[in-house]
Design an enzyme around this catalytic site. Structure first.
Site, PDB file in Angstrom:
ATOM      1  CE1 TYR A  50      35.868  30.188  47.197  1.00  0.00           C
ATOM      2  CE2 TYR A  50      34.704  31.317  48.955  1.00  0.00           C
ATOM      3  CZ  TYR A  50      34.702  30.712  47.714  1.00  0.00           C
ATOM      4  OH  TYR A  50      33.535  30.655  47.002  1.00  0.00           O
ATOM      5  CG  LEU A 185      27.759  43.249  45.103  1.00  0.00           C
ATOM      6  CD1 LEU A 185      28.801  43.934  45.991  1.00  0.00           C
ATOM      7  CD2 LEU A 185      26.418  43.959  45.217  1.00  0.00           C
ATOM      8  CB  ILE A 223      27.006  35.434  50.044  1.00  0.00           C
ATOM      9  CG1 ILE A 223      27.045  34.682  48.691  1.00  0.00           C
ATOM     10  CG2 ILE A 223      26.116  34.683  51.006  1.00  0.00           C
ATOM     11  CD1 ILE A 223      27.761  33.309  48.770  1.00  0.00           C
ATOM     12  CG  ASN A 235      27.916  45.714  50.091  1.00  0.00           C
ATOM     13  OD1 ASN A 235      27.603  46.690  49.425  1.00  0.00           O
ATOM     14  ND2 ASN A 235      28.979  44.991  49.824  1.00  0.00           N
TER      15      ASN A 235
HETATM   16  N1  NAP Z   1      30.107  28.741  44.953  1.00  0.00           N
HETATM   17  C1  NAP Z   1      30.855  29.296  44.023  1.00  0.00           C
HETATM   18  O1  NAP Z   1      31.291  28.673  43.042  1.00  0.00           O
HETATM   19  C2  NAP Z   1      31.185  30.753  44.173  1.00  0.00           C
HETATM   20  C3  NAP Z   1      31.727  31.453  43.087  1.00  0.00           C
HETATM   21  C4  NAP Z   1      31.995  32.810  43.244  1.00  0.00           C
HETATM   22  C5  NAP Z   1      31.728  33.424  44.458  1.00  0.00           C
HETATM   23  N2  NAP Z   1      31.231  32.710  45.523  1.00  0.00           N
HETATM   24  C6  NAP Z   1      30.966  33.343  46.847  1.00  0.00           C
HETATM   25  O2  NAP Z   1      30.191  34.520  46.650  1.00  0.00           O
HETATM   26  C7  NAP Z   1      30.883  35.637  47.192  1.00  0.00           C
HETATM   27  C8  NAP Z   1      30.549  36.913  46.439  1.00  0.00           C
HETATM   28  O3  NAP Z   1      30.867  36.810  45.072  1.00  0.00           O
HETATM   29  P1  NAP Z   1      32.152  37.523  44.400  1.00  0.00           P
HETATM   30  O4  NAP Z   1      33.190  37.757  45.426  1.00  0.00           O
HETATM   31  O5  NAP Z   1      32.479  36.700  43.202  1.00  0.00           O
HETATM   32  O6  NAP Z   1      31.581  38.887  43.814  1.00  0.00           O
HETATM   33  P2  NAP Z   1      30.663  40.106  44.318  1.00  0.00           P
HETATM   34  O7  NAP Z   1      30.294  39.951  45.734  1.00  0.00           O
HETATM   35  O8  NAP Z   1      29.595  40.249  43.288  1.00  0.00           O
HETATM   36  O9  NAP Z   1      31.641  41.351  44.109  1.00  0.00           O
HETATM   37  C9  NAP Z   1      32.760  41.573  44.902  1.00  0.00           C
HETATM   38  C10 NAP Z   1      33.455  42.829  44.352  1.00  0.00           C
HETATM   39  O10 NAP Z   1      32.562  43.944  44.486  1.00  0.00           O
HETATM   40  C11 NAP Z   1      33.189  44.976  45.218  1.00  0.00           C
HETATM   41  N3  NAP Z   1      32.177  45.618  46.066  1.00  0.00           N
HETATM   42  C12 NAP Z   1      31.680  45.165  47.240  1.00  0.00           C
HETATM   43  N4  NAP Z   1      30.759  46.024  47.716  1.00  0.00           N
HETATM   44  C13 NAP Z   1      30.690  47.060  46.847  1.00  0.00           C
HETATM   45  C14 NAP Z   1      29.938  48.240  46.814  1.00  0.00           C
HETATM   46  N5  NAP Z   1      29.059  48.530  47.768  1.00  0.00           N
HETATM   47  N6  NAP Z   1      30.123  49.090  45.759  1.00  0.00           N
HETATM   48  C15 NAP Z   1      31.007  48.793  44.776  1.00  0.00           C
HETATM   49  N7  NAP Z   1      31.755  47.656  44.754  1.00  0.00           N
HETATM   50  C16 NAP Z   1      31.595  46.799  45.782  1.00  0.00           C
HETATM   51  C17 NAP Z   1      34.259  44.304  46.050  1.00  0.00           C
HETATM   52  O11 NAP Z   1      35.287  45.243  46.331  1.00  0.00           O
HETATM   53  P3  NAP Z   1      36.168  45.239  47.700  1.00  0.00           P
HETATM   54  O12 NAP Z   1      36.457  43.808  48.039  1.00  0.00           O
HETATM   55  O13 NAP Z   1      37.369  46.015  47.288  1.00  0.00           O
HETATM   56  O14 NAP Z   1      35.391  45.923  48.783  1.00  0.00           O
HETATM   57  C18 NAP Z   1      34.712  43.189  45.114  1.00  0.00           C
HETATM   58  O15 NAP Z   1      35.631  43.692  44.157  1.00  0.00           O
HETATM   59  C19 NAP Z   1      32.350  35.211  47.096  1.00  0.00           C
HETATM   60  O16 NAP Z   1      33.196  36.032  47.863  1.00  0.00           O
HETATM   61  C20 NAP Z   1      32.248  33.787  47.553  1.00  0.00           C
HETATM   62  O17 NAP Z   1      32.093  33.727  48.967  1.00  0.00           O
HETATM   63  C21 NAP Z   1      30.938  31.390  45.379  1.00  0.00           C
END
Ligand code: NAP
Length: 267
Positions: A50, A185, A223, A235
């Site tokens: 990351y 999300l 997360i 959040n």
């Molecule tokens: N193990 C794996 O293979 C894997 C794969 C994917 C993800 N992950 C982990 O899971 C974490 C979360 O998943 P993700 O980053 O894919 O997606 P997510 O948490 O579902 O979505 C993140 C997006 O949502 C926005 N957001 C956050 N809070 C919000 C709110 N209250 N209202 C509207 N939009 C909001 C963020 O914007 P801003 O950033 O602009 O605030 C960002 O664009 C990752 O960061 C990572 O640590 C792991």
């Protein structure tokens, strides 16, 4: 339940009920993580790929919070030497141990038995408190266990009302494996869905807060990643309301095995 609440793992250790994702949190990582810790986040999720480990390490050095109260999760990649990568992750984070080390995804062939042995050794040597997997199907987890490996503490998988699996949930319940919900999300893609918006209206909350709360009430560990301060605040502001059983059923019914990656790797 509040932001300090924890869920027990089968190993006897505990994981905070909510975490901060850090994929693509590469702008001002340290500042954002520090702010998150101030707001009450007690778990940070990262990975060797990351680019956020150094910034997280910086935040952990600066924070007033006791290291023991902050739960750090990171990952090794499928082509790594798991033991060596564990040590280099710790070096990047500036930590003596992490709370949870995961295999990021299964390798192309096999279930990653060798990776798992490397992580079991890292655990024995005190570099990690618990070990787990990510993006694993029940079949692949079972393969690790059948090869004589310990039962993973966690399976970190994409998980939301729009994309989840009751079969996976049942398997994890049987084995006492905690599901960590990534992309809770839907990376913002499904926030405008009408049923979700209606449910959010019932509690005067945002759709994102409902998606997080849905996980908390089901005992899965979301997360969400947030770069923006208002998102970080929103959040974690999810501990003062409860979604009714009827609304939980409506949310469960949104499942269409949605995945922001195209398909759920564990189904
Ligand atoms: N193990 C794996 O293979 C894997 C794969 C994917 C993800 N992950 C982990 O899971 C974490 C979360 O998943 P993700 O980053 O894919 O997606 P997510 O948490 O579902 O979505 C993140 C997006 O949502 C926005 N957001 C956050 N809070 C919000 C709110 N209250 N209202 C509207 N939009 C909001 C963020 O914007 P801003 O950033 O602009 O605030 C960002 O664009 C990752 O960061 C990572 O640590 C792991």
């Amino acid at each position: 339940m509040d932001s300090n609440s924890k869920i027990s793992l089968h190993t006897g250790n505990k994981i905070p009920v909510l975490g901060l994702g850090t994929w693509q949190l590469t702008d001002k990582t340290a500042e954002t993580v520090l702010r998150a810790l101030e707001l009450g986040y007690r778990q940070i999720d990262t990975s060797s790929d990351y680019g956020t480990q150094p910034g997280i390490g910086e935040a952990l050095k600066k924070t007033q919070q006791d290291r023991k109260k902050i739960y750090v999760v990171t990952k090794v990649e499928e082509d790594d030497d798991a033991f060596d990568r564990t040590k280099s992750n710790l070096h990047e984070l500036g930590l003596e141990y992490v709370d949870l080390m995961l295999i990021h995804r299964p390798p192309a062939i096999g279930a990653g038995e060798e990776l798992w042995e490397g992580l079991m050794r890292a655990k024995q040597e005190g570099l990690v408190r618990d070990i787990g997997v990510s993006n694993y199907s029940a079949m692949l987890i079972q393969q690790l266990i059948d090869a004589g490996g310990e039962v993973p503490a966690v399976n970190q998988i994409e998980w939301s009302p729009f994309g989840h699996s009751e079969e996976m949930r049942q398997y994890c319940d049987e084995k006492k494996i905690v599901i960590q919900a990534y992309s809770p999300l839907t990376r913002g893609k499904c926030l405008e869905e009408p049923i979700l918006k209606n449910v959010a209206g019932n509690y005067v909350r945002s759709p994102a807060q409902i998606l997080i709360r849905w996980n908390l009430q089901r005992g899965t560990v979301p997360i969400p990643k947030a770069n923006q301060n208002e998102h970080l605040e929103e959040n974690i502001n999810v501990f003062d309301f409860e979604i009714s059983d009827d609304d939980m059923e409506l949310l469960n019914g949104l499942n269409e095995e949605y995945s922001s990656l195209g398909s759920l790797p564990y189904v």
